[in-house]
Write an enzyme that holds these catalytic residues in place. Structure first.
Site, PDB file in Angstrom:
ATOM      1  CB  SER A   1      -0.954   0.012   1.195  1.00 28.09           C
ATOM      2  OG  SER A   1      -0.246  -0.171   2.406  1.00 28.09           O
TER       3      SER A   1
ATOM      4  CG  ASP B   1      -1.740   5.160   8.217  1.00 29.80           C
ATOM      5  OD1 ASP B   1      -0.524   4.898   8.265  1.00 29.80           O
ATOM      6  OD2 ASP B   1      -2.429   4.994   7.197  1.00 29.80           O
TER       7      ASP B   1
ATOM      8  CG  HIS C   1      -0.497   4.036   4.322  1.00 32.52           C
ATOM      9  ND1 HIS C   1      -1.063   3.346   5.373  1.00 32.52           N
ATOM     10  CD2 HIS C   1      -0.175   3.102   3.393  1.00 32.52           C
ATOM     11  CE1 HIS C   1      -1.103   2.046   5.088  1.00 32.52           C
ATOM     12  NE2 HIS C   1      -0.554   1.874   3.893  1.00 32.52           N
TER      13      HIS C   1
END
Length: 401
Positions: free
Chosen positions: A132, A376, A379
């Protein structure tokens, strides 16, 4: 008239200038302005041809605040934005993270030009292969070139299982993403349902994946984040075979084994005269697991200015392993570059989504009550740090490939 000429010695030159001014004005309004723009682009192209990598380390520099040329696109206007990276859409109110430009020491990054990039990629296929974070990198590139293709019918992205294909039809170019988080086969290969508690990998099996991207003209690999879990099982044989062999292995050893499988496949099957490769180095994790006093990315609004800063969440041993494998491939004559984005990304703990992203699994009450622990920090928000990765990739493609 003679008296006037004697009193005003510059009379004739003034008259001449007036006539020339009127003439130039007429010419200006009669000009084909597309040609004028063309002259400017030709000038820019001539400058671009002189760009040199000599004495320039694109990966060593500092972040400079720049609210004039940044951001390079608008989150809401990107046709291909993914909810994982759309921080503004999911509630982030500060936008300072969008206004930082990477300034290498001793040189400048050339200005991104989507048309010039697509011309270099005309009739070619590019594939980003990875997890990702690799998809984060890929979406950033699509957003960068989106506005350079104004006709919506000339750009389309289609999902085919693990493969997402973007086509720029006017250039007969495709820029694809292939979900392959561990490079080799695993029980995490489903592009949607891959949140598996006990990860198992077929450490010597890659053909199922590789046949999907081996024909590419350019490959951009990344594989790091999925290796950070403490336990993972190596499999010899098939997932269905009751007599399969399973063993446990340390993080660095299993990473080394997977990269060896990957590099052996490339060495044997890659078309060396056709395919150029890039391996993206480790994207830093700014969440220092297990350290109650450790830093996190939550509520960070500006870069870390300490030169040489290194996050405790970055595994140096994995990084050295990847560098070694890439260098070996290069020595064997494969055309591969290491995109060493680790250090420049280390400074940007302000650039992560934290809690401002789509949650595919709704957060629990305890998670909502503790945003620091549940942010998070892997990312990246877009626009943001991956745009710089792509500016560097663009520099290589346009001036070195």
């Amino acid at each position: 008239m003679e008296k006037l000429q004697r009193l005003v010695p510059g009379y004739r030159s003034v008259g001449f200038m007036l006539v020339m001014g009127v003439t130039m004005g007429v010419v200006y309004f009669c000009l084909d302005h597309n040609n004028v723009i063309g002259f400017n682009l030709i000038g820019e192209a001539n400058i671009a041809k002189d760009y040199s990598f000599e004495g320039c380390d694109l990966f060593n520099g500092s972040w400079v605040y720049d609210n004039k040329s940044r951001p390079l696109y608008n989150e809401q206007e990107c046709s291909f934005m993914a909810d994982d990276y759309a921080c503004h859409k999911f509630g982030r109110k500060d936008f300072e993270y969008q206004f930082w430009r990477w300034q290498p020491h001793g040189c400048d990054l050339p200005r991104f030009n989507g048309t010039a990039l697509l011309e270099k990629l005309r009739d070619k296929r590019v594939v980003f292969v990875g997890d990702s974070v690799g998809k984060n990198h890929w979406v950033s590139l699509l957003c960068l070139i989106d506005s350079w293709i104004p006709d919506p019918s000339h750009k389309v992205a289609e999902w085919h299982g693990s493969l997402i294909t973007f086509r720029a039809s006017e250039f007969n170019a495709s820029i694809d993403f292939y979900w392959e988080p561990l490079l080799v086969e695993s029980n995490c290969d489903d592009p949607v349902h891959h949140r598996v508690h006990d990860r198992i990998m077929k450490i010597e099996s890659i053909e199922k994946h590789a046949k999907q991207w081996i024909d590419a003209d350019m490959l951009v690999f990344d594989s790091y984040t999925w290796w950070l879990v403490p336990n993972m099982t190596l499999l010899w044989g098939s997932f269905e075979n009751p007599n399969r062999t399973l063993i446990e292995s340390g993080r660095v050893r299993r990473y080394e084994m997977a990269l060896k499988t990957w590099s052996n496949w490339l060495e044997t099957h890659l078309n060396r005269t056709k395919t150029r490769m890039f391996f993206t180095s480790l994207s830093p994790d700014h969440k220092e697991y297990g350290d109650p006093m450790g830093e996190t990315c939550y509520n960070k609004t500006e870069p870390i200015m300490e030169q040489g800063y290194w996050s405790k969440g970055t595994d140096n041993d994995l990084m050295r392993t990847a560098q070694s494998v890439v260098q070996d491939l290069e020595k064997k004559g494969l055309k591969i570059e290491l995109l060493n984005i680790t250090q420049l990304s280390q400074y940007r703990n302000d650039g992560h989504p934290t809690i401002y992203k789509r949650h595919w699994v709704p957060p629990t009450e305890s998670e909502l009550a503790n945003p620091i622990a549940n942010s998070d920090c892997i990312h990246w928000c877009l626009p943001g740090v991956p745009d710089v990765w792509n500016e560097i990739l663009y520099t290589y493609i346009r001036y070195k490939v």
